[in-house]
Scaffold this motif. Sequence first.
Motif, short mmCIF file in Angstrom:
data_model
loop_
_atom_site.label_atom_id
_atom_site.label_comp_id
_atom_site.label_asym_id
_atom_site.label_seq_id
_atom_site.Cartn_x
_atom_site.Cartn_y
_atom_site.Cartn_z
N ILE A 83 -99.81 2.30 56.91
CA ILE A 83 -99.00 1.85 55.77
C ILE A 83 -98.23 0.63 56.24
CG2 ILE A 83 -97.09 2.44 54.24
CD1 ILE A 83 -98.03 5.35 54.35
N ARG A 84 -98.50 -0.51 55.63
CA ARG A 84 -97.94 -1.78 56.08
C ARG A 84 -96.60 -2.04 55.39
NH1 ARG A 84 -101.30 -5.04 59.14
NH2 ARG A 84 -99.26 -5.96 59.56
N ASP A 85 -95.54 -1.46 55.93
CA ASP A 85 -94.20 -1.68 55.38
C ASP A 85 -93.73 -3.12 55.59
OD1 ASP A 85 -93.96 0.96 54.53
OD2 ASP A 85 -93.31 1.62 56.51
N ASP A 86 -94.39 -3.82 56.53
CA ASP A 86 -94.00 -5.20 56.84
C ASP A 86 -94.63 -6.23 55.91
OD1 ASP A 86 -96.46 -4.44 57.92
OD2 ASP A 86 -96.42 -6.08 59.37
N LYS A 87 -95.43 -5.77 54.93
CA LYS A 87 -96.12 -6.70 54.05
C LYS A 87 -95.84 -6.40 52.58
CE LYS A 87 -99.90 -8.41 56.88
NZ LYS A 87 -101.26 -8.96 56.79
N ASP A 88 -95.98 -7.43 51.74
CA ASP A 88 -95.90 -7.24 50.30
C ASP A 88 -97.14 -7.87 49.67
OD1 ASP A 88 -95.50 -9.98 50.37
OD2 ASP A 88 -93.37 -9.88 49.86
N TRP A 89 -97.17 -7.94 48.33
CA TRP A 89 -98.39 -8.41 47.65
C TRP A 89 -98.73 -9.85 48.00
CZ3 TRP A 89 -98.75 -12.31 43.91
CH2 TRP A 89 -97.54 -12.87 43.49
N LYS A 90 -97.71 -10.66 48.38
CA LYS A 90 -97.96 -12.07 48.72
C LYS A 90 -98.63 -12.21 50.09
CE LYS A 90 -94.10 -13.96 46.03
NZ LYS A 90 -92.81 -14.70 46.10
N THR A 91 -98.26 -11.35 51.03
CA THR A 91 -98.80 -11.46 52.40
C THR A 91 -99.98 -10.53 52.64
OG1 THR A 91 -97.11 -9.89 53.13
CG2 THR A 91 -96.62 -12.23 53.40
N ALA A 92 -100.31 -9.70 51.64
CA ALA A 92 -101.51 -8.85 51.75
C ALA A 92 -102.76 -9.71 51.67
CB ALA A 92 -101.50 -7.81 50.64
N THR A 93 -103.89 -9.15 52.00
CA THR A 93 -105.16 -9.88 51.93
C THR A 93 -105.46 -10.27 50.48
OG1 THR A 93 -106.00 -8.58 53.80
CG2 THR A 93 -107.62 -9.81 52.49
N ASN A 94 -105.60 -11.57 50.21
CA ASN A 94 -105.95 -12.00 48.86
C ASN A 94 -107.46 -12.20 48.74
OD1 ASN A 94 -106.57 -14.64 49.84
ND2 ASN A 94 -104.39 -15.17 49.75
N LEU A 95 -107.92 -12.55 47.55
CA LEU A 95 -109.37 -12.63 47.31
C LEU A 95 -110.02 -13.72 48.17
CD1 LEU A 95 -111.85 -11.68 45.81
CD2 LEU A 95 -111.26 -13.20 43.91
N LYS A 96 -109.34 -14.83 48.35
CA LYS A 96 -109.90 -15.92 49.15
C LYS A 96 -110.08 -15.46 50.60
CE LYS A 96 -109.12 -20.80 50.27
NZ LYS A 96 -108.19 -21.95 50.11
N GLU A 97 -109.08 -14.79 51.13
CA GLU A 97 -109.14 -14.28 52.50
C GLU A 97 -110.19 -13.18 52.63
OE1 GLU A 97 -104.41 -15.08 53.54
OE2 GLU A 97 -105.10 -13.11 52.85
N LEU A 98 -110.31 -12.36 51.59
CA LEU A 98 -111.30 -11.27 51.61
C LEU A 98 -112.71 -11.83 51.69
CD1 LEU A 98 -111.54 -8.15 51.44
CD2 LEU A 98 -111.87 -8.42 48.98
N ASN A 99 -112.99 -12.90 50.95
CA ASN A 99 -114.30 -13.53 51.01
C ASN A 99 -114.58 -14.09 52.40
OD1 ASN A 99 -116.00 -13.74 48.48
ND2 ASN A 99 -114.00 -14.28 47.63
N LYS A 100 -113.54 -14.60 53.05
CA LYS A 100 -113.70 -15.13 54.40
C LYS A 100 -114.02 -14.01 55.39
CE LYS A 100 -111.49 -18.72 57.16
NZ LYS A 100 -110.29 -19.58 57.29
N LEU A 101 -113.29 -12.89 55.24
CA LEU A 101 -113.55 -11.73 56.10
C LEU A 101 -114.97 -11.22 55.91
CD1 LEU A 101 -110.20 -9.74 55.70
CD2 LEU A 101 -110.99 -10.92 57.75
N TYR A 102 -115.43 -11.19 54.67
CA TYR A 102 -116.78 -10.71 54.37
C TYR A 102 -117.83 -11.62 55.03
CZ TYR A 102 -120.99 -9.54 51.74
OH TYR A 102 -122.26 -9.20 51.38
N THR A 103 -117.64 -12.92 54.88
CA THR A 103 -118.60 -13.88 55.44
C THR A 103 -118.66 -13.78 56.96
OG1 THR A 103 -118.18 -15.40 53.60
CG2 THR A 103 -119.23 -16.32 55.57
N ASN A 104 -117.49 -13.71 57.59
CA ASN A 104 -117.46 -13.60 59.05
C ASN A 104 -118.10 -12.30 59.53
OD1 ASN A 104 -116.16 -16.04 59.37
ND2 ASN A 104 -114.11 -15.15 59.38
N SER A 105 -117.88 -11.23 58.79
CA SER A 105 -118.44 -9.94 59.17
C SER A 105 -119.96 -9.95 59.12
CB SER A 105 -117.90 -8.85 58.25
OG SER A 105 -118.53 -7.62 58.49
N LYS A 106 -120.51 -10.64 58.10
CA LYS A 106 -121.97 -10.63 57.92
C LYS A 106 -122.68 -11.72 58.72
CE LYS A 106 -121.88 -7.19 55.12
NZ LYS A 106 -122.39 -5.88 55.58
#
Length: 966
Positions: free
Chosen positions: A716-739
Amino acid sequence: MSDEEEVEEKPFAIERAKQGRAVCKKCKQKCLQGELRLAKLVYNPFGAGKMKAWHHIECLFEAFLKQRKTTKRLDSPDEIDGWSDLEEDEQDDIINRIKDMNKFFGVTSTASTTGTNKKKNDSVQSKQEPAKANKDKTKKDKAEKTNKDKADRNKDKSDNKDEANKTKKNQSFKEFRKLVADITNTDSYLDKTRCVKETFSNIFPGSSDKDDIILWCRLLLPGVVKRVYNLQSKQLIKLFSRLFNTDQDDMLNHLEKGDIGETIQEFFEDSTKIKPAKKCTLTVVEVDKFLDQLSELTKEEDQVDHFKTFVPKCTSNDLKMVIRLIKGDLRMGAGAKHILEAIHENAYENYQTSRDLDAVIMKCLSGTITTSSTKSMKGNVILLTPVLPMLAESCKSVEQAMKKCPNGMYSEIKYDGERVQIHKCGPEFKYFSRSLKPVLPHKVQHFKEYITKAFPKADDIILDSEILMVDTTTGKPLPFGTLGKHKKTEFKDASVCLFVFDCIFFNGESLIKRPLSERKQFLQDNMIEIPNHIMFSELEEIHKKEDLSKMIAKVLKMGLEGLVLKDIKSIYEPGKRHWLKVKKDYLFDGAMADSADLIVLGAWYGTGKKGGMMSVFLMGCYDSKSDKFCTVTKVHTGHDDKTLEKLQSELDMIKIKQEQSKVPNWLKCTKTMIPDFVAKDPKKQPIWEITGAEFTKHDVHTADGISIRFPRVTKIRDDKDWKTATNLKELNKLYTNSKENPDVSMLVKGLDNSSSQSSKDVKLKRKLEEDTDSDDKISTPKKKKVANQTTNVKEVKGVDNSSSQSSKDVKLKRELQEDTDSDDKTSTPKKKKVANQTTNVKEENASKPEERTDSKQEESTASKVEDISDDKQLFAGVKVVLADELKKSEHKDIIKQFTKNGGTILSEDESEQATYALHYYNVIREPVLNCSYTIRHLSFEWVKDSIKEGSLMDYKSYTVQWNPDV
């Protein structure tokens, strides 16, 4: 119903407990729902009249035996209100109890009647003439003989009645319900089996009952009988709302409690259209026939008509049980092992190989199964009957693999498809899934032609294989899920391909006792590859650690799921987890797994013990382009019960009952992902770190289709809020790097020496890289701080550029190992020194930011627990098998105290004898080693707390959840 009711005419009352809340006045235990309870009317201190003091039947009769002779007892059934509502066998039981009690007090049950008759006879006899008193002796003898004959006839009649009652019990669905209730209310594994055994011995006295026993076992194991009803909970609600003429929404609201059986039972009792039967008259044969016919119906109208003819025959308890049979879960905490071991000690072991329930039971009852015959039958498989597949346990390091496969191993690609067991008997084909259910025809129907060509010499054959879609141009496998009926049409240049990796039967001969190397060669000699249709699974023979490390790195680089490792000389053992599976989320304690920090957007009600509470959560991310929140995955594992309970009040949710019209504008959601609850304000919702096996694509989610496979909450990330959570742009980057560019550098450098770099270092390094690459760049001071902490960790851990381990750490580990394993050979000062060094290391580790830790890991398991006296033998008779996490030196202080106080640690080969499996985590992916699914899986905290308290703690609060989807 309340425990205390106003007085009625009769001094006693009997009924079935309706809600299971009344407490027996003698034993102080609840009278369970549906159980017969007996009340004595007593003085009511709260008002006028009397009240009912409810007891278990046994408890009240025990109380009668302990009271004074002059105290009021139950003398006759006429004194019981509700007597006429009982069934005949229940009335007989009460009458027999009254007779036994009166015999104990020296009173004849029919004393009042006998006395009246005696007076009447005396009066008549006094009026008789004296001549009649002197009857002829011959006439008297004749009368005595007549009376004797009459008594014999009555005895025969009584014996016949008893036999009829036994037959009735054999067939009674009520007796079946009673057995299920007894199993449910029994906690111990052995007691559950004993319960079945005793019931069967009572109601199946003869060898002629084989068919009845098989039928009972089939009903007790609804998951084994492959009947398909295609009736989910909401479909059942729709059907029964029509039958009962009740509001469908009201039934759906009740269903939120999590038990479809109880929902239908309650509305059945309140129905004005169809009333429940007062007594159970159903037989197990009738119920089995009803279920068979229901499985053949697919149209709603036909299903409604079928239920209409059956439901009026049911009591409310009957119908609840039938619904649970349809759902395939009797909720009694028992499986095939409990039931079959009650039939014969070797029945379950035999069943694991043949999976033919009827044949196994028949052989057991015929006396043809013995210990020796069972051993020989392990090598036998039955054509067209599914064989329990051999399985693989998770492999977390190269060392584990080399130890498990001392003869060398075959390293096979772990294809991301669906496992299929193929049986060919002449022209007949059958296909079974991993769970031994028939495979959907559209996935396998075309293989009939290709298998015949691929195995030209095979009249009869059983193959173990994987089916998946492959690109016919490149030959590469396509992603998981593309085998769907409508999915296949999306790929023009693709075909369904069968990858064969084992042959366990060929032309009348079972091959499961042959070593794997011979079975592989057998496939090579007898199979002809048909490109893109029937293929050999890709494999490599490995004998060295470095070769395995490179192979794992290569496979992950290619974007494949992982590897399956098999000892070259291993035999095929149905149901055993003696293979190994390597996936990136298993390595380095999950440090290589894909993860993202996501927002809690919604929730669904849970089922079973989590019914009525939010336990499945919709996780998502923010899309700045559309200014909406998108869905990524559903998650239902990772929280312990206490955390889950807190979330019910902490999460600010609005109930929308999966209604599309109530989905808020800020949520971008497909119809299948509409939850029961949505966040009131997504910008104020908590952020959770969600970790899974890999990023994947799924069109039900709106974050560009990106999802996480096998997700779990890891922090549970008490140190983060919706602004610092993973956004869609970052999620696409994570997906690309993973694959496209997975990081396998730690595999090549350090997998063959897993102690060279801790999983925490890997996580920290990866987090630093993510922070550096992200668009929202962190400030320079923060980078410097993280970098410095990384250096500190390496100084403590001794990790240098060559990934070697410092001599200080090696020495520390050796000292700790020697100190733990010896009984008291090392001196106290030395122990103190080692303990202090360990603490220093942990203090350095504790300073690292951004670490993913389980909530329980935050408490130091290395902390000393106050020892208890050896003579207490607290854990006497407790045999445990340990998860890998608990075999580390930091836990051995407590393990040592466990064994000192009578506990036993079992090896892998002995794990089937364990009474408990101990885990470090609250949720586990699969059973430990090869231990039974049915033993208690407990958190390690159970041992720690028991030692602290000096007594065995109640296991219930330490139970570990098993979830194969983690």
